[in-house]
Scaffold this motif. Structure first.
Motif, PDB file in Angstrom:
ATOM      1  N   ALA A 158      27.859  46.880  47.295  1.00 61.20           N
ATOM      2  CA  ALA A 158      27.574  47.248  45.905  1.00 61.20           C
ATOM      3  C   ALA A 158      27.845  46.037  45.024  1.00 61.20           C
ATOM      4  O   ALA A 158      28.881  45.383  45.150  1.00 61.20           O
ATOM      5  CB  ALA A 158      28.445  48.418  45.481  1.00 61.20           C
ATOM      6  N   ILE A 159      26.909  45.740  44.149  1.00 59.68           N
ATOM      7  CA  ILE A 159      27.006  44.559  43.291  1.00 59.68           C
ATOM      8  C   ILE A 159      27.022  45.011  41.839  1.00 59.68           C
ATOM      9  O   ILE A 159      26.236  45.859  41.445  1.00 59.68           O
ATOM     10  CB  ILE A 159      25.802  43.640  43.531  1.00 59.68           C
ATOM     11  CG1 ILE A 159      25.632  43.352  44.993  1.00 59.68           C
ATOM     12  CG2 ILE A 159      25.861  42.416  42.640  1.00 59.68           C
ATOM     13  CD1 ILE A 159      25.848  42.002  45.477  1.00 59.68           C
ATOM     14  N   SER A 160      27.912  44.424  41.063  1.00 60.82           N
ATOM     15  CA  SER A 160      27.930  44.716  39.632  1.00 60.82           C
ATOM     16  C   SER A 160      27.706  43.413  38.881  1.00 60.82           C
ATOM     17  O   SER A 160      28.015  42.330  39.387  1.00 60.82           O
ATOM     18  CB  SER A 160      29.267  45.340  39.209  1.00 60.82           C
ATOM     19  OG  SER A 160      30.293  44.379  39.284  1.00 60.82           O
ATOM     20  N   GLY A 161      27.164  43.534  37.685  1.00 60.23           N
ATOM     21  CA  GLY A 161      26.899  42.354  36.883  1.00 60.23           C
ATOM     22  C   GLY A 161      27.493  42.490  35.492  1.00 60.23           C
ATOM     23  O   GLY A 161      27.467  43.573  34.906  1.00 60.23           O
ATOM     24  N   THR A 162      28.043  41.409  34.982  1.00 63.81           N
ATOM     25  CA  THR A 162      28.581  41.391  33.620  1.00 63.81           C
ATOM     26  C   THR A 162      28.087  40.130  32.925  1.00 63.81           C
ATOM     27  O   THR A 162      27.917  39.087  33.565  1.00 63.81           O
ATOM     28  CB  THR A 162      30.121  41.403  33.613  1.00 63.81           C
ATOM     29  OG1 THR A 162      30.599  40.282  34.352  1.00 63.81           O
ATOM     30  CG2 THR A 162      30.675  42.669  34.207  1.00 63.81           C
ATOM     31  N   MET A 163      27.890  40.243  31.626  1.00 63.83           N
ATOM     32  CA  MET A 163      27.431  39.105  30.845  1.00 63.83           C
ATOM     33  C   MET A 163      28.650  38.327  30.344  1.00 63.83           C
ATOM     34  O   MET A 163      29.516  38.881  29.679  1.00 63.83           O
ATOM     35  CB  MET A 163      26.598  39.601  29.667  1.00 63.83           C
ATOM     36  CG  MET A 163      25.974  38.490  28.868  1.00 63.83           C
ATOM     37  SD  MET A 163      24.733  37.601  29.790  1.00 63.83           S
ATOM     38  CE  MET A 163      23.300  38.578  29.484  1.00 63.83           C
ATOM     39  N   ARG A 164      28.733  37.043  30.706  1.00 66.92           N
ATOM     40  CA  ARG A 164      29.817  36.170  30.251  1.00 66.92           C
ATOM     41  C   ARG A 164      29.234  34.816  29.870  1.00 66.92           C
ATOM     42  O   ARG A 164      28.451  34.245  30.628  1.00 66.92           O
ATOM     43  CB  ARG A 164      30.845  35.949  31.362  1.00 66.92           C
ATOM     44  CG  ARG A 164      31.882  37.040  31.415  1.00 66.92           C
ATOM     45  CD  ARG A 164      33.006  36.635  32.335  1.00 66.92           C
ATOM     46  NE  ARG A 164      32.595  37.003  33.698  1.00 66.92           N
ATOM     47  CZ  ARG A 164      33.121  36.507  34.788  1.00 66.92           C
ATOM     48  NH1 ARG A 164      34.050  35.584  34.712  1.00 66.92           N
ATOM     49  NH2 ARG A 164      32.721  36.893  35.968  1.00 66.92           N
ATOM     50  N   ASP A 165      29.625  34.330  28.728  1.00 65.37           N
ATOM     51  CA  ASP A 165      29.197  33.014  28.260  1.00 65.37           C
ATOM     52  C   ASP A 165      27.676  32.858  28.260  1.00 65.37           C
ATOM     53  O   ASP A 165      27.142  31.801  28.587  1.00 65.37           O
ATOM     54  CB  ASP A 165      29.829  31.896  29.109  1.00 65.37           C
ATOM     55  CG  ASP A 165      31.346  31.948  29.091  1.00 65.37           C
ATOM     56  OD1 ASP A 165      31.903  32.312  28.039  1.00 65.37           O
ATOM     57  OD2 ASP A 165      31.959  31.628  30.131  1.00 65.37           O
TER      58      ASP A 165
END
Length: 101
Positions: A56-63
């Motif tokens: 399972a892969i999660s993504g978050t927005m950073r920079d």
């Protein structure tokens, strides 16, 4: 006398390297592409390959860039069983006359 076979360590594949990077924490597509010397679309494809293998892969927005990480293993067998209606197995004695009724 049986032959003695030695198992040589397999070289790390790009997919296994990406999986290690994802398990290590958030990693951007640009970082994957740079480390493996591949294009960004190829890096996205490798992330998809890891995802299809059950991680399972999660993504978050950073920079201003998306960072992906592995969260947990998926339970693919249980999901497939629910999807096809294969819940609990019922044992019926086919030899009894009530089994056909």
């Amino acid at each position: 006398m049986p032959k003695k076979t030695e198992t040589a360590a397999k070289p790390a594949t790009k997919k296994s390297i990406v999986e290690e990077m994802l398990r290590g924490g958030g990693v951007s597509v640009a970082a994957i592409a740079e480390k493996l010397s591949i294009s960004k679309p190829a890096a996205y494809s490798l992330i998809g390959d890891v995802k299809r293998s059950g991680v399972a892969i999660s993504g978050t927005m950073r920079d201003g860039a998306m960072h992906y990480s592995a969260v947990a293993e998926k339970s693919t067998k249980a999901k497939a069983a629910r999807a096809f209606g294969k819940g609990q197995a019922i044992d019926v004695d086919r030899g009894s006359p009530d089994a056909l009724a």
